[in-house]
Design a protein around this motif. Structure first.
Motif: not given
Length: 392
Positions: A48, A74, A76-77, A80, A124
């Protein structure tokens, strides 16, 4: 100046409508869609994270058009994005990202290195990279920090090969600018300019017509030098009677155009006429295969088969086509062993040529937008015709 037959000019009213569009309204929508597509291609939560130091890819994802930057994405929800750049570009990067429709953190904190966000002490999962474009310095920094790298170059190639509406509008405008600039440039042939001067006129007119600059160093060759496919312009003057080849492109909003015109200044001899017709025929055969349901290598095969019928295939010294976008040469490329399905919304050149060492060369190249059926010509290599006469 006079023109002869109009060879394989297939522009339609639809292409003119695309010319008149503005890409700005689409940027915010398409910026977000690209991040969604990126998440889909990464595939699993274990990959991700994407790192890239390739400036065209950075522009593609966050709109940034500076000369120094590395990007970390990145998922995530929400996605980013962090861009590491320098003080020259802090304000510009913010403006570019807002226009692109993405949220972007911008700063000086390095991504790589002993104190970077991806240092050996960072936790990571696997990091997605494009190994085709990743610099050796970045590769070593990532591997020495102990990160597992996942090559997603093929998936990124597929994603970028299909152009979204903002890209199509920008490429189409770059093509329009280039053709206008070349039409104005060729008016200077009566002054018997040098090859360098003619290239300079083109670069000037690109700016006059709203382009950001040329998409690659302009090729101008005359006389026997036309047999050099990528001849550098010289101080040689262009004086009739002589063959001429001009390979040119403009940039608009970072996107490129690519086209080549070949013509004879004066009355062309019979061997030139014959070769021109053979190249035009090969181009027509190749364009006929530029439709969904075919594969990109079929474009190459069709052009070569046409030239082979005339016994001149050995004088074609390069591939017949490639994709164009933020870079002047992008995958898919027709001559490579990696074949790709032709899909709608690709921008691909078709550019067969014949080169007879010490005598003359001819290349006819246009950039096409693929559709669900017939391709649309975005440039017009036939605008000059086979013969360009002299006034006075």
């Amino acid at each position: 100046m006079t023109k002869e037959s109009n060879y394989l000019h297939t522009q339609t009213r639809l292409s003119q409508q695309i010319h008149s569009q503005t890409s700005g309204a689409n940027h915010a929508i398409n910026g977000a869609k690209r991040l969604d597509a990126l998440l889909d291609l990464l595939g699993t939560p274990s990959t991700n994270i994407l790192f890239t130091d390739h400036l065209p890819m950075i522009q593609y994802l966050c709109g940034f058009r500076g000369s120094n930057g590395t990007l970390l994405v990145r998922f995530n929800e929400v996605p980013e994005l962090y861009l590491c750049t320098d003080g020259r570009y802090l304000e510009q990067a913010k403006i570019d990202a807002e226009r692109h429709g993405v949220a972007l953190a911008i700063g000086f904190e390095p991504i790589l290195g002993s104190n970077g966000l991806l240092s050996s002490g960072s936790r990571t999962s696997a990091i997605a990279v494009d190994l085709h474009s990743l610099t050796l310095t970045s590769y070593l920094a990532l591997t020495e920090a102990g990160h597992q790298l996942v090559d997603v170059s093929a998936a990124l190639m597929t994603m970028r090969a299909r152009k979204d509406p903002s890209e199509i509008a920008a490429i189409t405008e770059a093509c329009r600018i280039a053709d206008l600039a070349m039409d104005a440039t060729l008016e200077h042939l009566d002054d018997q300019p040098s090859e360098l001067e003619l290239a300079g006129w083109f670069e000037y007119y690109v700016r006059v017509h709203g382009g950001e600059g040329v998409s690659f160093p302009t090729i101008v060759a005359s006389g026997a030098r036309t047999s050099l496919p990528h001849a550098l312009p010289t101080r040689q003057r262009i004086v009739a009677p002589t063959p001429v080849v001009v390979d040119f492109g403009a940039k608009f909003e970072g996107y490129c155009s690519d086209s080549t015109r070949s013509f004879f200044l004066g009355d062309p001899p019979e061997d030139y006429r014959l070769a021109y017709e053979q190249v035009a025929g090969a181009k027509a055969a190749a364009v006929a295969r530029l439709e969904p349901g075919d594969r990109v290598h079929s474009v190459e095969s069709a052009a070569r088969a046409s030239l082979r019928e005339h016994g001149v295939e050995q004088y074609l010294l390069h591939g017949v086509g490639h994709s164009v976008g933020l870079e002047i040469h992008e995958p898919p490329i027709t001559s490579t062993g990696t074949d790709t399905d032709i899909e709608a919304n690709m921008c691909l050149t078709v550019e067969p040529g014949l080169y007879f060492a010490g005598s003359f060369g001819i290349r006819l190249e246009d950039l096409y937008l693929t559709t669900a059926s017939k391709p649309i010509a975005l440039t017009d290599s036939s605008a000059t015709g086979m013969c360009f006469g002299r006034i006075g």
